[in-house]
Design an enzyme around this catalytic site. Structure first.
Site, mmCIF file in Angstrom:
data_model
loop_
_atom_site.group_PDB
_atom_site.id
_atom_site.type_symbol
_atom_site.label_atom_id
_atom_site.label_comp_id
_atom_site.label_asym_id
_atom_site.label_seq_id
_atom_site.Cartn_x
_atom_site.Cartn_y
_atom_site.Cartn_z
ATOM 1 N N ARG A 329 0.557 -0.866 -0.058
ATOM 2 C CA ARG A 329 0.093 0.246 -0.349
ATOM 3 C C ARG A 329 0.501 1.352 -0.053
ATOM 4 O O ARG A 329 1.407 1.608 0.940
ATOM 5 C CB ARG A 329 -1.093 0.031 1.619
ATOM 6 C CG ARG A 329 -1.706 -1.098 1.212
ATOM 7 C CD ARG A 329 -3.090 -0.716 2.186
ATOM 8 N NE ARG A 329 -3.466 -2.509 2.267
ATOM 9 C CZ ARG A 329 -4.584 -3.011 3.621
ATOM 10 N NH1 ARG A 329 -5.264 -1.791 4.315
ATOM 11 N NH2 ARG A 329 -5.327 -3.890 3.419
ATOM 12 N N ARG A 344 1.628 1.568 10.296
ATOM 13 C CA ARG A 344 1.550 1.467 9.091
ATOM 14 C C ARG A 344 2.123 2.083 8.230
ATOM 15 O O ARG A 344 3.044 2.837 7.920
ATOM 16 C CB ARG A 344 1.001 3.472 8.556
ATOM 17 C CG ARG A 344 -0.148 3.472 7.715
ATOM 18 C CD ARG A 344 -1.340 4.908 7.577
ATOM 19 N NE ARG A 344 -1.362 5.394 8.861
ATOM 20 C CZ ARG A 344 -3.261 5.109 8.491
ATOM 21 N NH1 ARG A 344 -3.901 3.819 7.886
ATOM 22 N NH2 ARG A 344 -3.656 4.783 10.016
ATOM 23 N N GLU A 416 -6.957 -0.225 14.204
ATOM 24 C CA GLU A 416 -7.528 -1.704 13.867
ATOM 25 C C GLU A 416 -6.844 -2.507 13.442
ATOM 26 O O GLU A 416 -5.443 -2.299 13.311
ATOM 27 C CB GLU A 416 -7.518 -0.839 12.825
ATOM 28 C CG GLU A 416 -8.898 -1.166 11.832
ATOM 29 C CD GLU A 416 -9.049 -1.074 10.687
ATOM 30 O OE1 GLU A 416 -10.012 -1.923 10.082
ATOM 31 O OE2 GLU A 416 -8.978 0.636 10.296
ATOM 32 N N SER A 419 -10.992 -5.995 10.205
ATOM 33 C CA SER A 419 -12.342 -5.608 9.593
ATOM 34 C C SER A 419 -12.885 -6.750 9.240
ATOM 35 O O SER A 419 -12.539 -7.999 8.648
ATOM 36 C CB SER A 419 -12.533 -4.040 9.082
ATOM 37 O OG SER A 419 -11.950 -5.254 7.755
ATOM 38 N N ARG A 474 -0.101 -5.958 12.728
ATOM 39 C CA ARG A 474 -1.057 -4.849 14.028
ATOM 40 C C ARG A 474 -0.670 -5.936 15.523
ATOM 41 O O ARG A 474 -1.008 -5.374 16.254
ATOM 42 C CB ARG A 474 -2.023 -4.641 13.576
ATOM 43 C CG ARG A 474 -2.487 -3.347 12.029
ATOM 44 C CD ARG A 474 -2.138 -1.931 12.326
ATOM 45 N NE ARG A 474 -2.343 -1.529 11.947
ATOM 46 C CZ ARG A 474 -2.909 -0.469 11.258
ATOM 47 N NH1 ARG A 474 -4.091 -1.362 11.712
ATOM 48 N NH2 ARG A 474 -2.623 0.479 9.960
#
Length: 511
Positions: A329, A344, A416, A419, A474
């Protein structure tokens, strides 16, 4: 799919330019400027599908005709205009419903004119089969020639208009579950909380300091080799990543999911068909120059494409996959303390769950996915909360999305870690994935044709769901920061120890 550092959804894409329609049809059409994005209606009704548009894609400049089209139900959009408009507004979408409906009306009018000319052409051709005097035959020849030329021009304009209608209609996001809270991310509702924040009797460290003391990361060398937001994992951190991946795949496989390792380079069209814009401004997607390919940001994309352009067997549903991949990403626009260290990054490993199912079962499987996630993280001893995300935080494909945020004491915030999204038929309408429902009663054997059986019913689009089982960086942050000890050691959660050769504690390296 884990959406922190998410892809730019089609709702944020920029406006391409288009060639003007021919002057010939300006009496029929008024040109409208258009934007870009994607829709699927919740209903499984027959879609109005403009003819397929072929043409090249690639990374070159300028507008190109799409290599695919979504099976968009324009009639449903028109008949439910107020519902669609409210949904666009609630989701902060840039879609322009007025333009979609105007283009659709123009499409219907132009299609009707094309059909009229085709009928006239056929009538002339039939007359030509009769015995005619030379003057009348020549008049018919001239009329047929004029009709052919007009029809060629109108058909080309229909292709262009279909292209514009597709691109504009693709800007409309998926419908939204009625229980989803309306508003921005702050309006999201906590639906469950597991555990509590751990109390520390000593000064806590963040994962960066712990990684330094335990000699687990090297960001400096990675920055020299690859650039910022890259990293080397070292020593026990390598074992911890492998343990998380193998543990995640093993646990999810027990639930009937088929393990996959996916390609990590895919065609740009597949990225688009899953609802992401690989070449838009501020995109999170790495595109490969001079090609039609991209690096994946999630295994959701190659898994979603595994049954592209196919009709699935009803008895095979649901199809459940658990996929391992590296993810890439750009993290365009990311900044701040929350982006430091592993939180990140540009490249990471992830285990993703994906389900293809019947439409009436997708809500049930959404609950199954979030339950699997919650059980995984609870077994690690993490404190986390599950959120029902508000409309303003939903990407274009999601009908409903649950996020899981774990407490990260070193960051002094929730972050987070996962999801789970129900995308209903949004992606399958773009990817061309259908199934043929089994008949309620098997047909009489005497009337069965070989290979047909009860398969004569209309096909339906499957529903797709995705959820993150393990987002490695994470979870490494969560484990290091939550299970650090006063003496500098970090305790490894018990479920991971068999996958780390029995190692139960990370110990600071002596200087």
């Amino acid at each position: 799919m884990l959406t922190c550092g998410r892809y730019l959804s089609s709702a944020a894409a920029t406006t391409p330019s288009f060639p003007p329609l021919r002057t010939l049809t300006f009496s029929l059409l008024r040109y409208h400027p258009i934007r870009f994005l994607s829709f699927s209606s919740a209903a499984a009704t027959t879609a109005v599908e403009p003819e397929t548009i072929s043409g090249g894609g690639g990374a070159g400049g300028g507008a190109t005709r799409p290599q695919w089209k979504a099976a968009i139900d324009f009639k449903w959009i028109r008949d439910n205009r107020d519902v669609v408009a409210t949904n666009i507004r609630n989701r902060n979408s840039a879609a322009n419903l007025d333009v979609v409906l105007q283009l659709y009306d123009q499409y219907l009018a132009l299609q009707k004119e094309v059909e009229r000319l085709r009928a006239e052409r056929n009538a002339v051709a039939n007359k030509m089969k009769e015995k005619l005097d030379p003057s009348l035959r020549q008049a018919l020849v001239d009329e047929g020639k004029n009709l052919k030329e007009s029809l060629i021009a109108l058909e080309e304009d229909l292709v262009q208009l279909t292209y514009k209608l597709q691109l504009e209609a693709q800007s409309i996001p998926n419908t939204t579950h009625p229980d989803v809270p309306v508003g921005d991310e702050e309006s999201s509702v906590t639906r469950k909380e597991v555990g509590s924040q751990r109390s520390f009797s000593f000064p806590i460290k963040d994962h960066l300091q712990l990684g330094k003391d335990l000699d687990l990361f090297d960001f400096d060398a990675a920055s020299e080799v690859s650039g910022s937001k890259f990293y080397y994992l070292k020593n026990e951190a390598v074992l911890l990543e492998m343990a998380l991946v193998n543990w995640g795949i093993a646990e999810v496989s027990k639930k009937g999911f088929t393990p996959l390792i996916t390609p990590e380079i895919v065609r740009s069209s597949v990225v688009e068909r899953c609802g992401f814009q690989p070449r838009a401004q501020n995109t999170q997607v790495y595109s490969i120059d001079n090609s039609d390919q991209c690096l994946i940001g999630t295994a959701e994309i190659p898994v979603g494409g595994i049954h592209m352009n196919s009709i699935l067997v009803d008895s095979d549903l649901p199809l459940k996959y658990v996929a391992y991949s590296h993810c890439f990403r750009t993290e365009a626009g990311a900044a701040g303390a929350a982006t430091r260290g592993l939180y990140r990054v540009h490249q990471f490993s992830k285990v993703e769950m994906f389900i293809f199912c019947r439409p009436e079962e997708s809500d049930k499987y959404h609950e199954e996915l979030i339950t699997i996630e919650e059980n995984l993280y609870a077994s690690l001893g993490l404190h986390f909360k599950t959120l029902d995300m508000a409309t303003g935080d939903l990407g274009a494909p999601a009908y409903r999305k649950y996020d899981i945020e774990a407490w990260m004491p070193g960051l002094d915030r929730y972050g987070e870690i996962s999801s789970a999204s129900n995308c209903t038929d949004y992606q399958s309408r773009r990817l061309g994935i259908r199934f043929r429902p089994a008949p309620l009663e098997p047909p009489p054997s005497t009337n069965s044709k070989k290979g047909k059986g009860g398969s004569s019913g209309p096909t339906q689009f499957v529903h797709t769901l995705n959820a993150t089982a393990v987002a490695v960086p994470r979870l490494i942050i969560s484990i290091l920061e939550n299970f650090q000890q006063e003496d500098g050691m970090v305790v490894i959660p018990e479920p991971l120890r068999p996958f780390m050769g029995g190692l139960g504690v990370l110990t600071p390296k002596t200087k």
